[in-house]
Design a protein around this motif. Structure first.
Motif, PDB file in Angstrom:
ATOM      1  N   VAL A  59       2.050   8.320  -3.487  1.00 46.56           N
ATOM      2  CA  VAL A  59       1.388   5.926  -3.241  1.00 46.56           C
ATOM      3  C   VAL A  59       2.469   5.419  -4.550  1.00 46.56           C
ATOM      4  O   VAL A  59       2.506   4.356  -3.292  1.00 46.56           O
ATOM      5  N   ASP A  60       3.176   6.140  -4.850  1.00 46.80           N
ATOM      6  CA  ASP A  60       4.994   5.452  -5.146  1.00 46.80           C
ATOM      7  C   ASP A  60       5.371   4.876  -3.368  1.00 46.80           C
ATOM      8  O   ASP A  60       6.345   3.823  -3.579  1.00 46.80           O
ATOM      9  N   ALA A  61       5.471   6.068  -3.015  1.00 49.32           N
ATOM     10  CA  ALA A  61       5.998   5.789  -1.312  1.00 49.32           C
ATOM     11  C   ALA A  61       5.297   4.889  -0.578  1.00 49.32           C
ATOM     12  O   ALA A  61       6.538   3.763  -0.139  1.00 49.32           O
ATOM     13  N   ALA A  62       4.034   5.007  -0.842  1.00 46.67           N
ATOM     14  CA  ALA A  62       3.483   3.584  -0.174  1.00 46.67           C
ATOM     15  C   ALA A  62       3.636   2.241  -0.630  1.00 46.67           C
ATOM     16  O   ALA A  62       4.025   1.159   0.026  1.00 46.67           O
ATOM     17  N   ILE A  63       3.961   2.073  -1.959  1.00 43.15           N
ATOM     18  CA  ILE A  63       3.732   0.967  -2.224  1.00 43.15           C
ATOM     19  C   ILE A  63       5.701   0.185  -2.067  1.00 43.15           C
ATOM     20  O   ILE A  63       5.885  -0.598  -2.175  1.00 43.15           O
ATOM     21  N   ALA A  64       6.127   1.202  -2.308  1.00 44.02           N
ATOM     22  CA  ALA A  64       7.988   1.207  -2.072  1.00 44.02           C
ATOM     23  C   ALA A  64       7.799   0.793  -0.331  1.00 44.02           C
ATOM     24  O   ALA A  64       8.875  -0.679  -0.375  1.00 44.02           O
ATOM     25  N   LEU A  74       6.938  -3.120  -0.103  1.00 46.64           N
ATOM     26  CA  LEU A  74       8.193  -3.784  -1.007  1.00 46.64           C
ATOM     27  C   LEU A  74       9.090  -3.973  -0.124  1.00 46.64           C
ATOM     28  O   LEU A  74       9.514  -4.975  -0.525  1.00 46.64           O
ATOM     29  N   ASP A  75       9.697  -2.906   0.276  1.00 46.75           N
ATOM     30  CA  ASP A  75      10.528  -3.273   0.833  1.00 46.75           C
ATOM     31  C   ASP A  75      10.257  -4.370   2.203  1.00 46.75           C
ATOM     32  O   ASP A  75      11.610  -4.623   2.407  1.00 46.75           O
TER      33      ASP A  75
END
Length: 375
Positions: free
Chosen positions: A21-26, A29-30
């Motif tokens: 989930v953190d990677a997906a949100i990142a 954001l990118d």
């Protein structure tokens, strides 16, 4: 002191997939496309592949999903839309948005879903009152699909549109057909507590009707046409946020496993409680998504209080049927009112239900309920 029991344990789920989930949100954001970013279309495609619907339209929440379909169908004042009396208010609320008339239909005492026979009688009475029947909105209450074969037969006979409110039912099945494909259009909610929930608000509409899907995509974005500044119909701002779509993509990957886990929890509850309470009935043709595990008990308030003393949380869905709520009392019910809904509102009691409910915690819950019931 025993650890507190979560009614729905989102933290356990989050721990399982937090890195993804953190990677997906990142990634969102990118790239910075927070509205209508690429994850929205990717999420819609994944949802369609999961349930078999040809078209999926992500939107801001489950209520907007319902409202958008009624808008697309041109529901208007003088139209009657048939909804169950025993459900969350959104199902009736969207009908009032359109200026149409919600007609409250009673429910089956075993499944808690719309009673087809009362529906048929309600349609006839609505016509007698000068209303124009337009749409039927069954609800997959607590996760079990409504009796769509019987309801669809009535809709076809009466010439009515069938919209499935699957806010609690997505992930379930009926006659080997997935929820999301059981109505002319189906809607769901991704509210965090739902079987498939995001970490905010979200919803979706499912349909095999390409023309309807095109209209819905326009309506969710202010009625936009091909040119963003040429709005071709009156719409709304009902888009699904890119961040929530990204989260749903990751959560959908573990959803089948979670549905199986919910089934195991429900089966174990049934085995441990069926001798002291009326446990949920699920049709042989159906697979529930188990949004809630709901008993019928006498002296509910006393049972809740006793469980609370043991640190066991319970909930009541729904203590006041829609036709008895202040803003909706003036709308019609079907013939004879909704006595089953009235009775169930006094007896239903939901226990903690989620895929991460371990057997030790479940034993604590069962022991407390049995003690409260005098078993």
């Amino acid at each position: 002191m025993s650890d507190p029991i979560a009614f729905i344990d989102l933290q356990a789920q989050q721990a399982r997939i937090r890195d993804k989930v953190d990677a997906a949100i990142a990634r969102v954001l990118d790239h910075g496309q927070y509205i209508n970013g690429p994850e929205v279309a990717e999420c819609e495609a994944a949802l369609g592949e999961f349930c078999g619907a040809e078209h999926v339209i992500g939107c801001a929440n489950g209520t907007d999903a319902l409202g958008l379909v009624l808008m697309a169908r041109g529901v208007k004042p003088g139209d009657a839309v048939f909804v169950p009396a025993f459900t969350f208010i959104a199902t009736g609320e969207v009908v009032a948005w359109m200026g149409a008339t919600p007609v409250f239909v009673d429910i089956d005492p075993k499944t808690f879903n719309m009673d087809p026979q009362h529906l048929k009688a309600s349609i006839a009475e609505a016509r007698e009152k000068g209303l124009t029947p337009a749409c039927v909105v069954p609800v997959d209450l607590f996760g079990q699909p409504a009796d769509y074969p019987a309801i669809r037969a009535i809709c076809e006979e009466e010439g009515l549109f069938l919209m499935a409110d699957a806010a609690q039912g997505f992930g379930g099945r009926l006659n080997d057909q997935s929820v999301g494909t059981l109505g002319d259009a189906s809607t769901t909610s991704f509210f965090p507590a739902k079987p498939l929930g995001c970490y905010g608000d979200g919803g979706a509409i499912f349909t095999d009707d390409a023309e309807l899907a095109d209209v819905l995509r326009s309506l969710r974005n202010h009625g936009a046409g091909k040119d963003r500044y040429d709005n071709v119909r009156i719409g709304m701002n009902g888009r699904l946020d890119t961040v929530q779509a990204a989260i749903l993509i990751e959560k959908l990957k573990i959803f089948p496993d979670e549905i199986e886990a919910r089934q195991r929890v429900a089966e174990r509850y049934n085995a441990l409680l069926s001798d002291v309470a009326e446990v949920p009935f699920v049709s042989n043709a159906a697979q529930s998504a188990w949004a809630q595990y709901t008993l019928k008990v006498e002296n509910r308030d006393a049972v809740r209080a006793a469980c609370a003393e043991d640190g066991v949380p319970t909930q009541v869905y729904y203590p006041v049927p829609l036709n008895n709520q202040t803003a909706y009392k003036h709308y019609p019910t079907g013939p004879g009112g909704c006595p089953v809904s009235d009775e169930l509102a006094e007896k239903v009691l939901s226990l903690p239900m989620h895929p991460y409910l371990d057997e030790g915690t479940q034993d604590r819950i069962v022991a407390s309920v049995r003690k409260a019931l005098g078993a």
